[in-house]
Write a protein that holds these residues in place. Structure first.
Motif, mmCIF file in Angstrom:
data_model
loop_
_atom_site.group_PDB
_atom_site.id
_atom_site.type_symbol
_atom_site.label_atom_id
_atom_site.label_comp_id
_atom_site.label_asym_id
_atom_site.label_seq_id
_atom_site.Cartn_x
_atom_site.Cartn_y
_atom_site.Cartn_z
ATOM 1 N N HIS D 260 0.842 -1.197 0.000
ATOM 2 C CA HIS D 260 0.000 0.000 0.000
ATOM 3 C C HIS D 260 0.878 1.247 0.000
ATOM 4 O O HIS D 260 0.666 2.172 -0.795
ATOM 5 N N ALA D 261 1.845 1.284 0.888
ATOM 6 C CA ALA D 261 2.714 2.460 0.986
ATOM 7 C C ALA D 261 3.490 2.665 -0.307
ATOM 8 O O ALA D 261 3.615 3.793 -0.811
ATOM 9 N N ASN D 262 4.009 1.577 -0.854
ATOM 10 C CA ASN D 262 4.799 1.683 -2.089
ATOM 11 C C ASN D 262 3.947 2.167 -3.258
ATOM 12 O O ASN D 262 4.397 2.973 -4.076
ATOM 13 N N ALA D 263 2.722 1.660 -3.325
ATOM 14 C CA ALA D 263 1.832 2.091 -4.408
ATOM 15 C C ALA D 263 1.556 3.586 -4.290
ATOM 16 O O ALA D 263 1.519 4.312 -5.296
ATOM 17 N N ALA D 264 1.395 4.046 -3.084
ATOM 18 C CA ALA D 264 1.161 5.482 -2.878
ATOM 19 C C ALA D 264 2.373 6.280 -3.339
ATOM 20 O O ALA D 264 2.244 7.336 -3.965
ATOM 21 N N ALA D 265 3.568 5.773 -3.047
ATOM 22 C CA ALA D 265 4.791 6.467 -3.454
ATOM 23 C C ALA D 265 4.905 6.488 -4.976
ATOM 24 O O ALA D 265 5.277 7.507 -5.568
ATOM 25 N N ARG D 266 4.564 5.361 -5.587
ATOM 26 C CA ARG D 266 4.619 5.330 -7.062
ATOM 27 C C ARG D 266 3.640 6.322 -7.667
ATOM 28 O O ARG D 266 3.947 6.999 -8.637
ATOM 29 N N ALA D 267 2.460 6.404 -7.078
ATOM 30 C CA ALA D 267 1.461 7.345 -7.587
ATOM 31 C C ALA D 267 1.964 8.777 -7.470
ATOM 32 O O ALA D 267 1.817 9.591 -8.388
ATOM 33 N N LEU D 268 2.589 9.068 -6.340
ATOM 34 C CA LEU D 268 3.170 10.403 -6.164
ATOM 35 C C LEU D 268 4.248 10.646 -7.213
ATOM 36 O O LEU D 268 4.296 11.707 -7.849
ATOM 37 N N ASP D 270 4.702 9.199 -10.091
ATOM 38 C CA ASP D 270 4.152 9.319 -11.446
ATOM 39 C C ASP D 270 3.596 10.718 -11.669
ATOM 40 O O ASP D 270 3.819 11.349 -12.714
ATOM 41 N N GLY D 271 2.871 11.208 -10.690
ATOM 42 C CA GLY D 271 2.301 12.546 -10.801
ATOM 43 C C GLY D 271 3.380 13.603 -10.921
ATOM 44 O O GLY D 271 3.253 14.569 -11.684
ATOM 45 N N ILE D 272 4.459 13.426 -10.154
ATOM 46 C CA ILE D 272 5.545 14.408 -10.196
ATOM 47 C C ILE D 272 6.225 14.379 -11.559
ATOM 48 O O ILE D 272 6.570 15.422 -12.131
ATOM 49 N N GLU D 273 6.371 13.202 -12.107
ATOM 50 C CA GLU D 273 7.006 13.095 -13.428
ATOM 51 C C GLU D 273 6.200 13.808 -14.513
ATOM 52 O O GLU D 273 6.756 14.340 -15.457
ATOM 53 N N VAL D 289 9.886 9.198 -1.727
ATOM 54 C CA VAL D 289 10.030 9.900 -3.001
ATOM 55 C C VAL D 289 10.871 11.147 -2.765
ATOM 56 O O VAL D 289 10.518 11.981 -1.925
ATOM 57 N N PHE D 290 11.969 11.255 -3.454
ATOM 58 C CA PHE D 290 12.783 12.463 -3.398
ATOM 59 C C PHE D 290 12.534 13.250 -4.675
ATOM 60 O O PHE D 290 12.644 12.706 -5.783
#
Lengths: 349, 349, 349, 349
Positions: D260-268, D270-273, D289-290
């Motif tokens: 769950h935490a990792n998926a949230a980080a990926r979503a963040l 992706d949005g930042i990219e 996420v840095f």
């Protein structure tokens, strides 16, 4: 009449001359010099087996670093309640071991006895983490009461230590006096009797500053180099300590010095036994005489310039002095003169 | 041609003779003797103010115990990345302080500069417990690159330390050489410039083993006695260290010895500057010469018996040697002879 | 019939519910959360003065870190010979203080008495570096014998400590039981009586894991943050410890829990006093009952499933059990049920 | 929008409920309870081999005590320059090891690489006591830059460590996130790849306080019990930590939380990219996420209540943010909600 301590006495002329010779020229630092190598070989001859030896600055350092080398977390060292490590080293064993505890054990004449040692160790059952874990046994030779362990006494303690899997350390600040007094060989009261590590003190017996940690199984010394260095105990000009040891070991100079001191102590003890105003607390095995003086005699001696320390009876582990008496410690050295002893004894009744 | 280190050299004859004299008779142990008292007074004259001084066995001990005295939990010591305490003391400062961290700071020619020091300290904001807390600044005089801090350079670092509330410690293993090289007074590069504690080394400059921790505010030395004792660094026959210092301080003997060594280093440096097959890495301020030798020259010198160490360039903080060169350190001493220098220079092209 | 220890018992339902509530949402880490701030205020109300409080993982950590905070080189802590810090913490005080020594002092019923404390401290004269230096006095409330110090007893010890310039620490692993038993206020047996630092244990009295080091003079807590962090005792989700304390302090929940346990201990003690096959070793002041059981009774209880520990008489400092008796410790908790006590007492003769 | 750290988040409801259940009744203290035994078995299943596991209070304690267990005098630990042990533990590793030094090594994306590790170790030749001696290698998984070591990367480092005779320690504060991110098994990135000791953190991933030191060779854990106890890290009601681990391990709850935490980080990420006003500094391997934000965006987010830390670029070991940018760290947790991410991303341009 200087009987304060053998560390009040300077250095023997043979040791001093050796240092003077060593002062010349150049030599590799940090123990890589030839004199240090020679002394290691001489120590192996002295002990009649190959040993590993490391010079350090003081007896306190030798004791504490030897114990640090066998330290374990929550470790407990078993020693006499009045051992030097327990009473006079300001916490050096605790500090340099990273927090070991010294479990003091009472014993007559400054000596540990096997039963008491076994019972003390048994209070730390292996599975009970809360008490900590045994890590070493340490005895003194001479003891703090001026007595000496016979080889078989050491062997009996070593058997208890071995049974518990503990290394046996010996604080040999007055090792030469003990060996001279016992009339045995250095090996007899060390490795042959089960001692693993010795703090070998030459300072009190004629040197400027010459102390060594001796491992009777050189393999067990692995890593001690780092133990010593990180405590600031690696002399850069190590050959100067080596030169002292070399002179001390050569031609049984150590034995001559110790015999002189011991003979002086015996003469003092004999005179005290004959006296009306003083009595021996213990028969000396080396160069320390513990005696009860009448207060009057004590004052007379002090007025006449005799130097020695009164000594707390409980610290000695002998009978209390009577009312009207004071317990004192008289230490002789390689330089004690007959005239001093005669003068002292002449002041007794 | 012995240029390995000044701790390869023996002891000066004045120091050796003083020790011989001190070897006689008896004196109180553990620093209660008159010679120790006299030396403390002599050190106060040397520094032109009342100081507290404590003898220890080694420079490593002096450094680590001085830092231990000002230690704090989670403490951080700021020093040059290649300071002796950081590179060559096998973790003694970390151990004797109970776990301090050494924060190494780069700086040209082995020296800290105020901006870098300030920036390093600023990385430890007071409220941020996770990083630990600043506890001391330590500089070396001579530095590990053989350079010397001028009084005003020290004062600038001291101002940064003071601003951060940190004591300033100086590792003075070659203090005499630095003072001789700068042509200043001992006070000028210590307390007058803001130094709080000095590891004063006399061993390298003519003694057997004579190191002291000096506090320029004696009040701040409270408790240091225990710090020293529990690390096993209180010599029982303390007067023998005192006797060395007494001879070293008397009649500016220390200065004569240091000047001799420094002059030898200058002669070496001058010869190297004139040479085709060697070049100076740094102009020496004391008795250490860092030079780049062509590999061929290096081999020729070694074959001829010259003793010195090659030195890793990054540890020095100077420019890398070129291909075909090797960086070496040449250390002179109070005993270096003209003939040695001439022989060495004669082997250069 | 679980009388093994109060740390065998789970957590009170109020504490457990508080933790459940706290499990939701997010909050700043490392003690910066609002619950931690509230608990600090609640503790100040609890003690009727502003205090500084720091959560740690265990009582052993609380004790050892409090002592570490006042540590000195060569430091000696004075405590009862059978204090928890001396007997059951596997050297944690020695380790976390960097080598302090615990000087055990005998005393009746697990308590120190002023004369013995004064005499013990006097063995460390300020000018005699070899023995080390006094650094703290530590007492336990409840003591290891289940007794409690009255406020005036603590004040008398505090006067001795103050005279010697030593901070007074209290190991309060069962502090609530002591206060409930004495019927006094928390302040009465802490700062009002001269206690400087308290290890406040809530774990045994209804929490999961909630221990705090409390400083009654918040200024004296300066730097403790680092002491705690470098020992790995700063919980990242600190609010979970805070939540336990919050529930424990609210509505005098701590007092209700302690009173329940104490009443159970009294009921056990009363029954034992009436019995033919058991006798009290000491009248309990809190929730620990020490009793001598006949061996036969002991076996009968064990067979019936009663859980408790036999206890070495010397560790308790009370009279030896007679032949045919075994000394046992019975500990009650906030969860001890009447039925358990009735069943236990029913098995006595 | 709480992205400060995963230790800001409470506990998962399964973990909280397990603790509630465990709060009832009685159980043996100090880890002798059945839950602790069951968890040890569960951890052995988790790692697909028999392990020894010891609960401690914090990740800092786990790291420092693991290193203390393999400590040697003058010991040096090799780790990334910005490892948590080197940067954020206030000297706990130095303190609990008794003075080890952390030799920081630079490496891209927070990772050690074998060449640099080998070169760093080579600076400590075995025969050169002055530098100290290598004692361990420590890596973090996730790293401090949020990256993860692949099994083969760990194996390559382990080969270097093994060659030097050094144990390999892993700081697994976010171990679950790393394993979830890599899609491997726990064994693949630990013992199968050559890891000897793991600090296994469950606190950040759903627990209250649940950290363990895991030894993959149980024989090598001998004596660790004492190491832990003397640092005050043996919980008396140990079953409460065990209960957390039990719930965390059961039914792959740990994996669900981490995913769950990792998926949230990926979503963040992706949005930042996709964004114009922010860019990724590193692609996240787990839940950190840095990113570089424009200063304007940063201010807008903060005003809107987003919580996260800006992060010093050098500590991360990635490229410096451009002028007008700020580098930030965003940490997601098992409780991060889609709405938080949408709100955050909606505030980017």
């Amino acid at each position: 009449m200087i009987f304060s301590s053998d560390n009040w006495t300077g250095a023997s002329s043979r040791v001093a001359e050796a240092l003077l010779v060593a002062a010349g020229g150049h030599a590799p630092a940090y123990g890589a010099d030839p004199v240090t190598q020679e002394v290691t070989a001489a120590l192996s001859r002295f002990f009649e087996r190959e040993v590993a030896a490391f010079f350090v600055a003081t007896g306190t350092a030798a004791n504490a670093l030897a114990l640090a080398h066998v330290s374990r977390p929550g470790g407990v060292v078993f020693c006499h309640s009045h051992a030097h490590i327990a009473a006079d080293e300001a916490g050096a064993p605790e500090f340099l071991t990273g927090g070991a505890r010294l479990a003091g054990i009472e014993g007559p004449g400054g000596k540990l006895v096997p039963e008491a040692l076994g019972a003390a160790i048994a209070r730390y059952p292996a599975e009970f983490v809360f008490h900590g874990q045994p890590m070493a046994v340490s005895i003194s030779q001479l003891t703090e009461a001026g007595t000496a362990y016979a080889p078989e006494e050491i062997a009996a303690l070593a058997a208890v230590a071995l049974e518990a899997g503990l290394p046996l350390h010996m604080d040999g600040a007055r090792f030469a006096n003990a060996v001279a007094g016992l009339g045995c060989r250095p090996a007899d009261v060390t490795w042959r009797a089960g001692v693993d590590m010795l703090s070998l003190g030459a300072t009190k017996n004629g040197c400027f500053a010459a102390e060594a940690v001796v491992f009777f199984d050189p393999e067990k010394a692995n890593g001690f180099e780092f133990q010593r260095k990180r405590a600031g105990h690696v002399f850069s000009k190590g050959r100067f300590v080596a030169a002292q040891f070399a002179a001390w070991l050569a031609d049984d100079h150590w034995l001559d010095l110790a015999r002189h001191a011991n003979a002086a102590a015996r003469a003092l003890a004999d005179g005290i036994e004959r006296s009306q105003s003083a009595r021996l607390a213990l028969r000396p095995a080396g160069n320390e005489v513990f005696a009860c003086l009448s207060v009057e005699t004590h004052r007379r001696l002090q007025s006449a310039g005799a130097r020695y320390y009164d000594w707390p009876a409980p610290a000695l582990g002998v009978a209390e002095p009577d009312a009207g008496e004071v317990l004192v410690r008289l230490v002789t050295s390689f330089r004690t003169e007959d005239a001093e002893i005669e003068q002292f004894l002449g002041l007794l009744d």
